[in-house]
Scaffold this motif. Structure first.
Motif, short mmCIF file in Angstrom:
data_model
loop_
_atom_site.label_atom_id
_atom_site.label_comp_id
_atom_site.label_asym_id
_atom_site.label_seq_id
_atom_site.Cartn_x
_atom_site.Cartn_y
_atom_site.Cartn_z
N GLU A 188 -8.45 3.42 6.97
CA GLU A 188 -9.67 4.41 7.14
C GLU A 188 -10.66 4.33 7.93
N LYS A 189 -10.61 2.69 8.66
CA LYS A 189 -11.61 2.76 9.92
C LYS A 189 -11.22 3.51 11.04
N ILE A 190 -9.67 3.09 10.42
CA ILE A 190 -9.10 3.69 12.41
C ILE A 190 -9.58 5.15 12.49
N VAL B 133 -0.83 7.31 5.83
CA VAL B 133 -0.46 6.05 5.34
C VAL B 133 -1.23 5.73 3.98
N ILE B 134 -3.13 6.31 4.77
CA ILE B 134 -3.58 5.73 3.53
C ILE B 134 -3.75 6.53 2.15
N ASP B 135 -2.99 7.80 1.69
CA ASP B 135 -2.56 8.54 1.59
C ASP B 135 -1.89 7.76 0.27
N ILE B 136 -0.66 7.34 1.09
CA ILE B 136 0.75 6.73 -0.04
C ILE B 136 0.01 5.55 -0.39
N ILE C 291 -4.75 -2.54 4.27
CA ILE C 291 -3.99 -1.98 4.90
C ILE C 291 -4.65 -0.86 5.08
N LYS C 292 -5.01 -0.41 3.49
CA LYS C 292 -5.66 0.73 3.45
C LYS C 292 -7.17 0.55 4.34
N ARG D 60 -3.59 -6.41 -2.91
CA ARG D 60 -4.88 -7.50 -2.67
C ARG D 60 -4.21 -6.67 -0.63
N LYS D 61 -3.37 -7.02 -0.69
CA LYS D 61 -2.57 -6.37 0.84
C LYS D 61 -2.42 -4.83 1.24
N VAL D 62 -2.10 -4.11 0.19
CA VAL D 62 -2.24 -2.51 0.51
C VAL D 62 -3.80 -2.51 0.19
#
Length: 982
Positions: free
Chosen positions: A53-55, A13-16, A48-49, A43-45
């Motif tokens: 990254e924290k997860i 998900v981070i990559d996309i 989420i990114k 801003r919203k994407v």
């Protein structure tokens, strides 16, 4: 999902997300007309990114096996990935890539409208909230000891569930006082309305005070501005629990369909303990949002609040603005009756502020409330000196800003000019606000515009609304010759008249498609009306009236023939009806399989909302919803072979498909009924078509609501051979369907199957006007059903045991129910609320009846008595004793002078209503008597018994005139024909 797979999913998900952000950067460089949308999207994407990254970092820790909440995110991560994949595909379509390589980045075109961006961001926010909450749970868990961690995890996990639960409750978009849509709406200026706002604050603090405050005032007195300011002050003190600002013509803000679900959603944020009751309701009835208002209020608000532990500190203020703009008078009355029950809530200090014009339905609604339920204040009766001071402060502030911004002389305007404006305005704040907007318009000289407004000082013959709007409108065409003036005035009536009459708002883009004129022409026609219309910069945001008083001014019947700006509502509705039909029947309008679904069995719930929005743009959805409304309001009738008839014959099934796609199929039966009322003759071909259409919808409604394309498959295939709809659309039956057995020849006698009770149904009754059916059930409820549609209007809950009998009052306003819990309950038909519980019987109550004048209710019980109750008070006025065993039936004579009762003691007794004395005991049956009825003229009484006979008795003498024999078993019911001959 273990830690490694969780990390891998997060990485995907981070990559996309990174790829999408890269694409967004290209768009931000190349596209100039969607900057704000692109920035919001980015801003919203990015948010989420960052969470992901924290997860990922969290999942890399050594004791990642203990991260139970994060491990549970597998489905959310997969759904989020799929969502982002779709977005990425739309951001880099094949054609766009070629365009980029051939022409450079300037060839890029942003693929989303502002509305689509809004929906995308809303969808992404749900994922962000879920992921953030899970992250918080496990981050905290690693820092706390085991017991503390488990407690916090449970609470935060519960927060996640709350988010998911509330997602099941639809809300009215933009109804909150602080919605983005109303972000720039006026608030009270500092040092204005001070005394009034203080009075409202004191009322809210008084825990022993009245639960409802009604702020009423005529149009333009500033009710909404006050409501918005008061709501903000309560919100700043963390006391605002909910708000709903009605707005006529703005979709669900203009009616009550989402009123209580919106209030309930707001309340949960303020009162977290409420979620337990709401969750229980949603589990028991996932469709609660489509139920009657009474059921929504009780199940989502009243009962959850009553079940909570009392809190002496929790203050809950609800602000409801412009109740008069709710479109159905019946709904207004229901809302007020239900809100009055707030006085029963002790768990929190609930206070409700209602603002409205003093319209008749609202005045009657408040009049019916018990003493001590509400206090009121008439806004236009506030002392003139107070209003004058507040308006002066407002005008001085606004005009000073204009003077500074436009570099006008320091002494402009003069004190005398401000005084004239104050006198012109009193008591209407809307005059002051509209005048300032007009004067501030940058397309003209403010000093000149002020002079135009002041010219109306000497016009004593004009009304306050005329003084508000005539200065603005009169100068629109001053510099034009007579021909141009007539043309422009006609265009004004067409365009502004349509905006005034529209049932829901449309954007400039939608208006252009709807009227088949260019967006530039729309803007030109509206450009000089910024003082009365809110015209956004974005072509995808709706155009709206700044204040409802402008509508009052434009459609006032008294201005017919006197004002060139007068709008003829009937003609405007007729024009809009024609425009709706033109759009629906155009190549871009209705057609089979509008969303290009691959499978005819695709469920509505499986179709992406963005697909719906693209395939059915707002103007097309509007036409689907409201074409019949405009037709009704135009006073047109339908004839054989006219455009309406031809439209139905060609597009009826496509319209049903579209209504299913926009989740409005449940309204189609009502709409068809309204069309039937417009048919010129019951014997016409179009009337027969509509009658068949009604049967078609009644039979297949549940299929159409859930799977849009099944209108061509299941519904059309299984319609009877003689169905007019089936014949008209026979060529739409799929060729791959092979009918093994033939469908029935004609519609059967069963019009509707009323399903919803959980237990056996033991009694039914029709309302006097035949619009409703009441059913009594073993599940302890009574349900009210609409005969036209078969839908359940209300579920009447309150009895604790089986309900055995039900009856309507002669005027249809009340329903009486008799139960095994030894009570009779009286319910209001309109609201479904219980207005009386008649207690006194010591055993189950088997029968109930209203007197012909509706003043009395008779009940028959297993305690061997009949009781007479006063309908108005619920008090018992007589106990009729004499039977030695249970009483099974009771009936009033047509003149209301007598009551007949049937008993297990094998007798029928006639009682005098006035005295309660037994006039006659009718003896002759050898077994229990199950039923009793009077003839229409009251001369005879019929009784049915377990002895297999029916007996006819003379009312005057009590003698048996006839014994009707022939049955071979029990006789359980008896009735006379309307003429008394049978």
């Amino acid at each position: 999902m273990d830690g490694l797979s969780g990390a891998a999913s997060a990485i995907a998900v981070i990559d996309i997300s990174a790829k999408i952000l890269s694409l967004c950067f290209q768009y931000s460089v190349a596209v100039k007309d969607a900057k704000k949308d692109i920035e919001r999207f980015q801003r919203k994407v990015t948010d989420i990114k960052a969470v992901l990254e924290k997860i990922k970092q969290l999942l890399d820790v050594p004791d990642r096996a203990r991260l139970s909440t994060t491990h549970g995110l597998s489905n959310s991560l997969k759904e989020c990935f799929r969502e982002l994949e779709k977005l990425k595909a739309e951001l880099e379509p094949g054609k766009t890539r070629k365009a980029v390589s051939r022409f450079g980045v300037r060839a890029l075109k942003w693929p989303f409208t502002s509305k689509q961006v809004e929906k995308i961001i809303s969808s992404l926010e749900r994922y962000e909230q879920s992921l953030t909450l899970a992250l918080q749970v496990d981050q905290t868990g690693l820092m706390l000891d085991f017991d503390q961690k488990m407690d916090l995890a449970n609470r935060n996990t519960n927060n996640i569930h709350i988010k998911f639960d509330l997602a099941k409750l639809p809300v009215a978009k933009g109804a909150s006082f602080d919605s983005h849509m109303d972000e720039h709406s006026a608030r009270c200026l500092a040092n204005t309305r001070v005394e009034l706002r203080s009075q409202i604050a004191e009322w809210a603090k008084d825990r022993n005070g009245k639960p409802i405050f009604w702020l009423k005032g005529m149009a333009g007195t500033g009710k909404s501005t006050i409501a918005r300011s008061v709501a903000q002050s309560f919100a700043d003190r963390h006391q605002l629990a909910a708000s709903f600002f009605f707005k006529k013509g703005e979709g669900e803000r203009g009616n009550a369909t989402r009123f209580f679900t919106t209030i309930a959603t707001d309340l949960v944020a303020h009162i977290p303990g409420l979620i337990l009751g709401i969750r229980k309701t949603l589990d028991a009835d996932p469709g609660i949002s489509e139920r009657a208002l009474k059921n929504q209020f009780e199940k989502l608000i009243l009962h959850p609040l009553l079940e909570m532990a009392p809190s002496q500190t929790l203050a809950c203020i609800v602000v409801i603005d412009a109740l008069d703009e709710c479109e159905r008078e019946g709904d207004i009355r229901v809302i007020l009756q239900l809100l009055a029950r707030a006085k029963d809530i002790k768990s929190v200090s609930l206070r409700i502020l209602v603002t409205s014009r003093p319209e008749l339905p609202i005045r009657l609604g408040f009049k019916q409330m018990l003493d001590g339920t509400y206090q009121d204040l008439v806004l236009h009766e506030v002392p003139k000196g107070t209003i004058e001071q507040d308006i002066r402060l407002f005008l001085e502030h606004e005009l000073r800003e204009i003077q500074e911004q436009r570099s006008l002389p320091p002494k402009w305007p003069s004190g005398d000019e401000i005084q004239v404006l104050v006198e012109l305005a009193i008591p209407l704040f809307i005059f002051a606000a509209t005048a300032c907007r007009y004067i501030a318009d940058r397309r003209d000289n403010p000093m000149k515009r002020l002079e135009v407004v002041l010219q109306y000082q000497s016009a004593t013959y004009v009304s306050k609304l005329d003084r508000t709007y005539l200065p603005i409108l009169s100068q629109l065409f001053d510099d034009e010759d007579e021909a141009d003036k007539q043309r422009r005035t006609s265009e004004f009536r067409d365009m502004v008249g349509s905006i005034v009459v529209l049932e829901s708002l449309l954007s400039i883009s939608s208006l252009a498609h709807f009227f088949q004129i260019s967006k530039e022409d729309i803007r030109c026609r509206l450009d000089s009306l910024h003082s009365v219309l809110s015209i956004p910069d974005s072509e995808d945001l709706p155009v709206r009236l700044l204040h409802p008083s402008s509508r009052d001014f434009l459609v006032d019947p008294q201005k017919k023939g006197k004002s060139p700006f007068w709008i003829d509502e009937r003609e405007t509705h007729e024009r809009l009806a024609n425009k709706c039909l033109e759009l629906l029947s155009s190549p871009e309008g209705l057609r089979q399989n509008m969303c290009k679904l691959l499978n005819p069995g695709t469920l509505r719930s499986e179709i992406d909302e963005r697909t719906i929005a693209i395939c059915l743009p707002p103007e097309l959805q509007y036409a689907c919803r409201y074409w019949v409304h405009h037709l009704e309001q135009s006073d047109c009738h339908i004839h054989d072979g006219d455009p309406i008839h031809l439209f139905l014959r060609k597009y009826f099934l496509y319209w049903l498909e579209a209504m299913s796609l926009i989740r409005e199929a449940y309204k189609c039966i009502h709409i068809i009924n309204r069309l039937q009322a417009l048919a010129e003759s019951d014997m016409s071909t179009v009337s027969s078509f509509l009658h068949d259409a009604e049967r078609f919808m009644l039979r297949f409604r549940s299929i159409l609501e859930n799977a849009p394309l099944q209108v061509y498959s299941s519904a059309l295939i299984f319609a009877p051979e003689t169905s007019i709809i089936r014949k008209a659309f026979a060529d739409h039956i799929p060729g791959w369907v092979n009918m093994i057995s033939k469908a029935g020849d004609d519609w059967d006698a069963c019009r509707s199957v009323l399903e919803d009770h959980y237990g056996s149904v033991v009694a039914v009754a029709f309302s006097p006007d035949s619009q409703l059916v009441a059913s009594a059930s073993d599940d302890s409820t009574v349900r009210l059903w609409e005969t036209a549609t078969g839908s359940c209007r209300s579920m009447l809950e309150g009895h604790s045991e089986r309900v055995r009998a039900v009856a309507f009052s002669p005027d249809g306003q009340l329903v009486a129910s008799a139960s095994d819990d030894s009570t009779v309950r009286l319910w209001e038909t309109a609201t479904g609320s219980c207005c009386s519980t008649l207690e006194g019987h010591s055993e189950r109550v088997r029968a109930v009846a209203f007197s012909p004048d509706g003043q009395l209710v008779a009940s028959a019980s297993d305690d061997s008595t009949v009781r007479l109750w006063e309908t108005a008070t619920g008090s018992c006025c007589s106990t009729l004793e004499g039977h030695s065993r249970r009483v099974r039936a009771v009936a009033f004579s047509p003149d209301g002078q007598l009551v007949a009762s049937a008993s297990d003691d094998s007798t029928v007794r006639l009682w005098e209503t006035a005295t309660g004395s037994c006039r006659s005991t009718l003896e002759g049956h050898s077994e229990r008597v199950n039923a009793v009825a009077f003839s229409p003229d009251g001369q005879l009484v019929a009784s049915a018994s377990w002895d297999s006979t029916v007996r006819l008795w003379e009312t005057a003498t009590g003698s048996c005139r006839s014994m009707l024999e022939g049955h071979s078993n029990w006789v359980n019911a008896v009735a006379f024909s309307p003429d008394g001959q049978l």
